[in-house]
Design an enzyme around this catalytic site. Structure first.
Site, mmCIF file in Angstrom:
data_model
loop_
_atom_site.group_PDB
_atom_site.id
_atom_site.type_symbol
_atom_site.label_atom_id
_atom_site.label_comp_id
_atom_site.label_asym_id
_atom_site.label_seq_id
_atom_site.Cartn_x
_atom_site.Cartn_y
_atom_site.Cartn_z
ATOM 1 N N ASP A 9 0.879 -1.171 0.000
ATOM 2 C CA ASP A 9 0.000 0.000 0.000
ATOM 3 C C ASP A 9 0.920 1.225 0.000
ATOM 4 O O ASP A 9 2.110 1.131 0.328
ATOM 5 C CB ASP A 9 -0.860 -0.047 1.270
ATOM 6 C CG ASP A 9 -1.528 1.271 1.582
ATOM 7 O OD1 ASP A 9 -2.245 1.788 0.705
ATOM 8 O OD2 ASP A 9 -1.302 1.806 2.680
ATOM 9 N N ASP A 11 -0.254 5.132 0.782
ATOM 10 C CA ASP A 11 -0.539 6.177 1.776
ATOM 11 C C ASP A 11 -0.684 5.597 3.180
ATOM 12 O O ASP A 11 -1.531 4.753 3.420
ATOM 13 C CB ASP A 11 -1.809 6.921 1.371
ATOM 14 C CG ASP A 11 -1.605 7.705 0.083
ATOM 15 O OD1 ASP A 11 -2.305 7.423 -0.901
ATOM 16 O OD2 ASP A 11 -0.694 8.555 0.051
ATOM 17 N N GLU A 18 -0.979 11.348 4.819
ATOM 18 C CA GLU A 18 -2.347 11.900 4.904
ATOM 19 C C GLU A 18 -2.434 13.234 5.646
ATOM 20 O O GLU A 18 -2.859 14.247 5.064
ATOM 21 C CB GLU A 18 -3.277 10.875 5.581
ATOM 22 C CG GLU A 18 -3.482 9.601 4.770
ATOM 23 C CD GLU A 18 -4.281 9.810 3.491
ATOM 24 O OE1 GLU A 18 -4.451 8.842 2.735
ATOM 25 O OE2 GLU A 18 -4.722 10.956 3.222
ATOM 26 N N GLY A 53 -9.773 10.208 -3.315
ATOM 27 C CA GLY A 53 -9.934 11.652 -3.102
ATOM 28 C C GLY A 53 -11.220 12.202 -3.688
ATOM 29 O O GLY A 53 -11.911 13.010 -3.059
ATOM 30 N N LYS A 54 -11.575 11.757 -4.884
ATOM 31 C CA LYS A 54 -12.805 12.266 -5.516
ATOM 32 C C LYS A 54 -14.023 11.802 -4.707
ATOM 33 O O LYS A 54 -14.934 12.584 -4.422
ATOM 34 C CB LYS A 54 -12.904 11.778 -6.961
ATOM 35 C CG LYS A 54 -11.817 12.324 -7.875
ATOM 36 C CD LYS A 54 -12.066 12.017 -9.339
ATOM 37 C CE LYS A 54 -11.857 10.547 -9.644
ATOM 38 N NZ LYS A 54 -10.452 10.128 -9.491
ATOM 39 N N HIS A 82 -10.161 17.792 -7.843
ATOM 40 C CA HIS A 82 -9.203 16.744 -7.485
ATOM 41 C C HIS A 82 -7.885 16.907 -8.243
ATOM 42 O O HIS A 82 -6.801 16.645 -7.700
ATOM 43 C CB HIS A 82 -9.809 15.361 -7.747
ATOM 44 C CG HIS A 82 -8.996 14.257 -7.146
ATOM 45 N ND1 HIS A 82 -8.302 13.350 -7.898
ATOM 46 C CD2 HIS A 82 -8.724 13.969 -5.848
ATOM 47 C CE1 HIS A 82 -7.657 12.515 -7.095
ATOM 48 N NE2 HIS A 82 -7.897 12.879 -5.847
HETATM 49 C C1 XBP Z 1 -5.260 6.222 0.587
HETATM 50 C C2 XBP Z 1 -6.433 6.861 -0.019
HETATM 51 C C3 XBP Z 1 -6.224 7.915 -1.067
HETATM 52 C C4 XBP Z 1 -5.559 9.145 -0.435
HETATM 53 C C5 XBP Z 1 -5.807 10.377 -1.276
HETATM 54 O O1 XBP Z 1 -4.736 5.384 -0.394
HETATM 55 O O2 XBP Z 1 -7.552 6.493 0.284
HETATM 56 O O3 XBP Z 1 -7.492 8.266 -1.558
HETATM 57 O O4 XBP Z 1 -6.146 9.399 0.835
HETATM 58 O O5 XBP Z 1 -5.275 10.172 -2.559
HETATM 59 P P1 XBP Z 1 -3.884 4.031 0.002
HETATM 60 P P2 XBP Z 1 -6.165 10.552 -3.852
HETATM 61 O O6 XBP Z 1 -4.686 2.899 -0.606
HETATM 62 O O7 XBP Z 1 -2.531 4.230 -0.613
HETATM 63 O O8 XBP Z 1 -3.817 3.959 1.529
HETATM 64 O O9 XBP Z 1 -6.724 11.935 -3.603
HETATM 65 O O10 XBP Z 1 -5.202 10.495 -4.998
HETATM 66 O O11 XBP Z 1 -7.229 9.493 -3.894
HETATM 67 MG MG MG Z 2 -2.997 3.241 3.213
#
Ligand code: XBP
Ligand code: MG
Length: 254
Positions: A9, A11, A18, A53-54, A82
């Site tokens: 993963d 983020d 975040e 994000g969206k 976005h």
């Molecule tokens: C975490 C998410 C992403 C980010 C924001 O992703 O849910 O939506 O919070 O990024 P991960 P975007 O699966 O890596 O933990 O605005 O590009 O969606």
């Molecule tokens: Mg994550």
């Protein structure tokens, strides 16, 4: 089943993106487009339960600004908003504001030295992955990963298993030969639904979430001079940081 591949993963796992990254970028995009929205740290904790994000923007508008959310213009505003946010986010990454978490670079390099295959399964956009990897590891790091599955490449985001199924198919490998690395409840539900043993490294936003079914829960991957703390009931045979030997032991747990 032998350990052949590691699926990460992004983020919260590769980097703590975040609170000081995505959240700040959202707020800068809101200001740039003229919205008086401010997502503070507490509000954002709840919004993180909505992945993407969206989708997060739509969820927030539907719950806090129903009139705007119902307007004809809102549908085209979301992708535009976005895109602005993503630009602000990559500027933050370029500034070096978001480093990799402890142990991530060391483990990636060790995995490559041991011939383990690498992949990424993330909800964020491909551009954000490329920016994070290239600004922290250099431009060649994108090539370390056989499959980089990101964002809208699949119809359903985490906690659906789609993104992990996409990676397994792309690598032509079975879940039993892999380990997944996640930081959050939705991420763990996604990897478990794809049949993957999963190592959790928590962060400030996810520490209190439910990680039932994970193989182990750590505060971070650890470094020789910065040992991890084990947060799940688990013995680690004296290991103080994640290395390939420990991953092989975790993978062999039935
Ligand atoms: C975490 C998410 C992403 C980010 C924001 O992703 O849910 O939506 O919070 O990024 P991960 P975007 O699966 O890596 O933990 O605005 O590009 O969606
Ligand atoms: Mg994550």
């Amino acid at each position: 089943m032998s350990l052949q591949a590691l699926i990460f993963d992004v983020d919260g796992t590769l980097a703590d993106t975040e609170r000081d990254g995505h959240r700040v970028a959202f707020n800068r995009a809101f200001a740039e487009i003229g919205l008086d929205w401010v997502w503070d740290e507490d509000l954002y904790a709840g919004l993180l339960q909505v992945t993407g994000g969206k989708e997060r923007i739509r969820h927030y508008a539907q719950n806090h600004h129903q009139d705007l959310a119902a307007s004809k213009s809102f549908a085209e505003m979301v992708p535009r908003l976005h895109a602005l946010k993503t630009r602000h986010y990559t500027v933050l990454l370029e500034s070096g504001a978001i480093p990799l978490r402890p142990g991530v670079e060391r483990l990636l390099r060790e995995a490559r030295e041991h011939g383990l295959r690498l992949a990424i399964a993330t909800t964020t956009t491909p551009g954000n992955v490329e920016a994070l990897l290239s600004y922290t590891l250099g431009g060649e790091a994108m090539g370390w990963f056989e499959v980089i599955a990101a964002g809208d490449i699949v119809p359903k985001k985490k906690p659906a298993a789609d993104i992990y199924h996409y990676v397994l198919a792309g690598m032509n490998i079975s879940a039993g030969d892999c380990l997944a690395f996640e930081d959050s409840g939705p991420g763990l539900r996604s990897s478990l639904a794809a049949g993957l043993k999963t190592v959790i490294t928590v962060n400030g936003y996810t520490r209190d979430q439910d990680f039932q079914g994970s193989t182990i829960v750590l505060d971070h991957m650890g470094e020789p001079d910065c040992p991890f703390s084990v947060l799940s009931p688990h013995t680690v045979n004296g290991h103080q940081y994640l290395d390939i030997k420990m991953l092989q032991e975790l993978h062999s747990i039935s």
